[in-house]
Design a protein around this motif. Structure first.
Motif, PDB file in Angstrom:
ATOM      1  N   VAL A  69       0.815  -1.214   0.000  1.00  0.00           N
ATOM      2  CA  VAL A  69       0.000   0.000   0.000  1.00  0.00           C
ATOM      3  C   VAL A  69       0.849   1.264   0.000  1.00  0.00           C
ATOM      4  CG1 VAL A  69      -1.999  -1.087   1.055  1.00  0.00           C
ATOM      5  CG2 VAL A  69      -0.205  -0.149   2.519  1.00  0.00           C
ATOM      6  N   ASN A  70       2.081   1.183   0.469  1.00  0.00           N
ATOM      7  CA  ASN A  70       2.950   2.361   0.520  1.00  0.00           C
ATOM      8  C   ASN A  70       3.883   2.455  -0.683  1.00  0.00           C
ATOM      9  OD1 ASN A  70       1.903   3.138   3.007  1.00  0.00           O
ATOM     10  ND2 ASN A  70       3.394   1.930   4.143  1.00  0.00           N
ATOM     11  N   PHE A  71       3.722   1.552  -1.641  1.00  0.00           N
ATOM     12  CA  PHE A  71       4.638   1.492  -2.775  1.00  0.00           C
ATOM     13  C   PHE A  71       3.849   1.498  -4.078  1.00  0.00           C
ATOM     14  CE2 PHE A  71       6.454  -0.694   0.838  1.00  0.00           C
ATOM     15  CZ  PHE A  71       7.772  -0.264   0.892  1.00  0.00           C
ATOM     16  N   ARG A  72       4.349   2.209  -5.064  1.00  0.00           N
ATOM     17  CA  ARG A  72       3.730   2.216  -6.390  1.00  0.00           C
ATOM     18  C   ARG A  72       4.790   2.574  -7.425  1.00  0.00           C
ATOM     19  NH1 ARG A  72      -1.081   2.048  -8.814  1.00  0.00           N
ATOM     20  NH2 ARG A  72      -1.471   3.248 -10.714  1.00  0.00           N
ATOM     21  N   LEU A 108       4.103  -3.665   5.940  1.00  0.00           N
ATOM     22  CA  LEU A 108       3.515  -4.285   7.128  1.00  0.00           C
ATOM     23  C   LEU A 108       4.094  -3.687   8.404  1.00  0.00           C
ATOM     24  CD1 LEU A 108       3.371  -8.010   5.979  1.00  0.00           C
ATOM     25  CD2 LEU A 108       1.561  -6.304   5.905  1.00  0.00           C
ATOM     26  N   GLY A 109       4.326  -2.374   8.370  1.00  0.00           N
ATOM     27  CA  GLY A 109       4.800  -1.660   9.546  1.00  0.00           C
ATOM     28  C   GLY A 109       6.288  -1.746   9.791  1.00  0.00           C
ATOM     29  N   ILE A 110       7.042  -2.356   8.895  1.00  0.00           N
ATOM     30  CA  ILE A 110       8.478  -2.545   9.078  1.00  0.00           C
ATOM     31  C   ILE A 110       9.210  -1.888   7.911  1.00  0.00           C
ATOM     32  CG2 ILE A 110      10.332  -4.252   9.272  1.00  0.00           C
ATOM     33  CD1 ILE A 110       8.304  -6.172  10.433  1.00  0.00           C
ATOM     34  N   PRO A 111      10.304  -1.137   8.155  1.00  0.00           N
ATOM     35  CA  PRO A 111      11.063  -0.544   7.056  1.00  0.00           C
ATOM     36  C   PRO A 111      11.519  -1.622   6.067  1.00  0.00           C
ATOM     37  CG  PRO A 111      11.750   0.396   9.145  1.00  0.00           C
ATOM     38  CD  PRO A 111      10.845  -0.766   9.479  1.00  0.00           C
ATOM     39  N   ARG A 176      12.529  -6.771   0.251  1.00  0.00           N
ATOM     40  CA  ARG A 176      13.518  -7.268   1.206  1.00  0.00           C
ATOM     41  C   ARG A 176      13.482  -6.403   2.457  1.00  0.00           C
ATOM     42  NH1 ARG A 176      19.480  -5.677  -1.303  1.00  0.00           N
ATOM     43  NH2 ARG A 176      19.350  -3.412  -1.006  1.00  0.00           N
ATOM     44  N   PHE A 177      13.830  -7.004   3.581  1.00  0.00           N
ATOM     45  CA  PHE A 177      13.997  -6.307   4.840  1.00  0.00           C
ATOM     46  C   PHE A 177      15.489  -6.180   5.099  1.00  0.00           C
ATOM     47  CE2 PHE A 177       9.822  -8.431   5.513  1.00  0.00           C
ATOM     48  CZ  PHE A 177       9.054  -7.288   5.695  1.00  0.00           C
ATOM     49  N   GLY A 178      15.952  -4.977   5.425  1.00  0.00           N
ATOM     50  CA  GLY A 178      17.370  -4.778   5.690  1.00  0.00           C
ATOM     51  C   GLY A 178      18.201  -5.086   4.466  1.00  0.00           C
TER      52      GLY A 178
END
Length: 220
Positions: A69-72, A108-111, A176-178
């Motif tokens: 939702v925060n990416f496009r 999902l709430g995580i950078p 990816r995370f981190g």
């Protein structure tokens, strides 16, 4: 791994202890000296405490396109050559410089980082004809071609008229995370580009008020 999609292969490191298995079969390192209740996203698929997330933990389901939702992805300007006009029976060149792009925001709430890569380009030329390509095309000069030459994304109008041309770009997505590796997300995201209008005319009509290239092409 979820059989219906891409699994969230992940691990996380809390200050401390031995590995413990997650519901998805992966291991997460937890500190027994300072146990903390994890904070989970609303779906419960990704949980975190004071650690660096390198992937999902609990295996309740893969990240999906609906989670972005925060990416496009962004589509660069859709262009046409010649600019706004065409000669019936000759190639009109369409192109866009859309490329892969990486965006950073909360997933999902995580950078997290999400990488969008264009995979298909769907052209509607406005005359009842359409095409799907794996390239966004390039200008005639960039391709080392002469004006009105055929290109992988050009189109020939067979009748005169004014046509509205649309383009939709389909992007594949990875996250990816981190600094973990990229994990693909099933499906694609379709984004429309700006629309164009082209007036196609017969060769004799083009001689009036058009560019010198048209005159030279027609031997005048």
């Amino acid at each position: 791994m979820n059989p219906d999609g891409v699994g969230l292969g992940a691990s996380a490191t809390l200050p401390g202890s031995a590995p413990r298995p997650s519901a998805g079969g992966e291991a997460a390192t937890v500190n027994a000296q300072a146990p903390r209740a994890p904070i989970c996203d609303p779906t419960g698929r990704v949980c975190r405490d004071q650690f660096t997330v390198t992937g999902p933990l609990d295996g309740r389901g893969p990240i999906t396109l609906s989670d972005l939702v925060n990416f496009r992805p962004l589509v660069q300007v859709h262009r046409v050559q010649p600019d706004g006009w065409s000669v019936v029976g000759l190639h009109t060149n369409f192109y866009t410089a859309t490329v892969a792009q990486v965006q950073d925001d909360l997933l999902l709430g995580i950078p997290a980082s999400v990488r969008f890569t264009p995979v298909t380009y769907r052209w509607d030329y406005g005359d009842g004809e359409s095409a799907t390509t794996q390239t966004g095309g390039r200008s005639w000069s960039d391709l080392g071609l002469d004006e009105f030459d055929r290109t992988p994304t050009s189109h020939v109008y067979t009748r005169s008229g004014t046509f509205d041309i649309t383009l939709a770009v389909d992007f594949g997505a990875e996250y990816r995370f981190g600094e973990a590796g990229w994990i693909p997300i099933a499906g694609s995201v379709s984004v429309p580009a700006n629309s164009l209008t082209v007036s196609a005319s017969e060769a004799k009509t083009v001689l009036v008020g058009r560019e010198c290239t048209a005159r030279a092409l027609l031997g005048c």
